[in-house]
Motif scaffolding. Structure first.
Motif, PDB file in Angstrom:
ATOM      1  N   LEU A  59      -6.510  -0.350   2.166  1.00  0.00           N
ATOM      2  CA  LEU A  59      -7.817   0.106   1.681  1.00  0.00           C
ATOM      3  C   LEU A  59      -7.831   0.132   0.152  1.00  0.00           C
ATOM      4  O   LEU A  59      -8.827  -0.255  -0.471  1.00  0.00           O
ATOM      5  CB  LEU A  59      -8.161   1.476   2.257  1.00  0.00           C
ATOM      6  CG  LEU A  59      -8.506   1.494   3.743  1.00  0.00           C
ATOM      7  CD1 LEU A  59      -8.664   2.934   4.236  1.00  0.00           C
ATOM      8  CD2 LEU A  59      -9.774   0.683   4.019  1.00  0.00           C
ATOM      9  N   ILE A  60      -6.733   0.558  -0.442  1.00  0.00           N
ATOM     10  CA  ILE A  60      -6.635   0.538  -1.908  1.00  0.00           C
ATOM     11  C   ILE A  60      -6.672  -0.906  -2.411  1.00  0.00           C
ATOM     12  O   ILE A  60      -7.391  -1.228  -3.368  1.00  0.00           O
ATOM     13  CB  ILE A  60      -5.352   1.256  -2.377  1.00  0.00           C
ATOM     14  CG1 ILE A  60      -5.428   2.737  -2.042  1.00  0.00           C
ATOM     15  CG2 ILE A  60      -5.130   1.044  -3.887  1.00  0.00           C
ATOM     16  CD1 ILE A  60      -4.118   3.484  -2.203  1.00  0.00           C
ATOM     17  N   ALA A  61      -5.917  -1.791  -1.762  1.00  0.00           N
ATOM     18  CA  ALA A  61      -5.906  -3.206  -2.158  1.00  0.00           C
ATOM     19  C   ALA A  61      -7.286  -3.834  -1.988  1.00  0.00           C
ATOM     20  O   ALA A  61      -7.731  -4.616  -2.836  1.00  0.00           O
ATOM     21  CB  ALA A  61      -4.863  -3.971  -1.343  1.00  0.00           C
ATOM     22  N   ILE A  62      -7.973  -3.479  -0.907  1.00  0.00           N
ATOM     23  CA  ILE A  62      -9.340  -3.976  -0.696  1.00  0.00           C
ATOM     24  C   ILE A  62     -10.239  -3.487  -1.833  1.00  0.00           C
ATOM     25  O   ILE A  62     -11.069  -4.235  -2.340  1.00  0.00           O
ATOM     26  CB  ILE A  62      -9.879  -3.530   0.682  1.00  0.00           C
ATOM     27  CG1 ILE A  62      -9.171  -4.306   1.791  1.00  0.00           C
ATOM     28  CG2 ILE A  62     -11.392  -3.716   0.776  1.00  0.00           C
ATOM     29  CD1 ILE A  62      -9.445  -3.773   3.197  1.00  0.00           C
ATOM     30  N   GLY A  63     -10.038  -2.243  -2.251  1.00  0.00           N
ATOM     31  CA  GLY A  63     -10.813  -1.704  -3.380  1.00  0.00           C
ATOM     32  C   GLY A  63     -10.602  -2.503  -4.651  1.00  0.00           C
ATOM     33  O   GLY A  63     -11.551  -2.733  -5.414  1.00  0.00           O
ATOM     34  N   LEU A  64      -9.377  -2.953  -4.879  1.00  0.00           N
ATOM     35  CA  LEU A  64      -9.105  -3.792  -6.057  1.00  0.00           C
ATOM     36  C   LEU A  64      -9.891  -5.096  -5.979  1.00  0.00           C
ATOM     37  O   LEU A  64     -10.522  -5.522  -6.959  1.00  0.00           O
ATOM     38  CB  LEU A  64      -7.606  -4.099  -6.159  1.00  0.00           C
ATOM     39  CG  LEU A  64      -6.691  -2.930  -6.489  1.00  0.00           C
ATOM     40  CD1 LEU A  64      -5.223  -3.315  -6.310  1.00  0.00           C
ATOM     41  CD2 LEU A  64      -6.950  -2.451  -7.909  1.00  0.00           C
TER      42      LEU A  64
END
Length: 155
Positions: A90-95
């Motif tokens: 989810l953090i990587a998707i946010g990036l």
């Protein structure tokens, strides 16, 4: 195999898996947003289209990384590991979404080239770096004990 060569082997495998996921992500996104005519079914919803593309590509990365990149590691099956995988993704998707949103909504760019550079190329490069280091440490840690002594000696 030394730590450096093991790291390079994992990094190479990770990049191959990431390359396959990159293609899956790019194809899914471009079909959804641009299709053949330049206006796909989700042209006006690029962020949702990117989320769908990333989720599909994430399945590819999980399988590839679990069974190839980190396949030799002894890893216990814990629900917390899957939860951690989801949270880190989810953090990587946010990036990735942040790069696409900046290009689309701050810079006003909505072409095939702009979306692919911002969301797929730059966004995925940042997300891939983030994933490599977090997967190596928390999602697929080596629980066999091999390499821990060496890491302690260097630390």
């Amino acid at each position: 195999m030394g730590i450096a060569s093991g790291l390079w082997a994992r990094a190479g495998a990770f990049l191959v898996v990431g390359g396959v996921a990159f293609v899956v992500d790019a194809l899914a996104y471009n079909v959804l947003v641009f299709w053949v005519t330049g206006h796909g079914p989700m042209f006006d919803q690029p962020i949702l289209a990117k989320i769908i593309a990333i989720v599909v590509a994430t399945f590819v990365t999980y399988v590839g990384n679990r069974f190839w990149t980190f396949g030799k590691r002894t890893i216990s099956r814990k629900i917390s590991r899957y939860v951690l995988f989801v949270v880190l993704n989810l953090i990587a998707i946010g990036l990735q979404l942040g790069c696409l949103a900046f290009s689309r909504y701050v810079l006003g760019l909505d072409s095939v080239v702009a979306d692919n550079i911002a969301g797929t190329l730059i966004g995925q490069a940042l997300a891939t770096l983030f994933r490599f280091f977090t997967y190596d440490r928390w999602v697929f840690p080596d629980e066999s004990g091999h390499g821990k002594e060496i890491a302690l000696e260097q630390g």
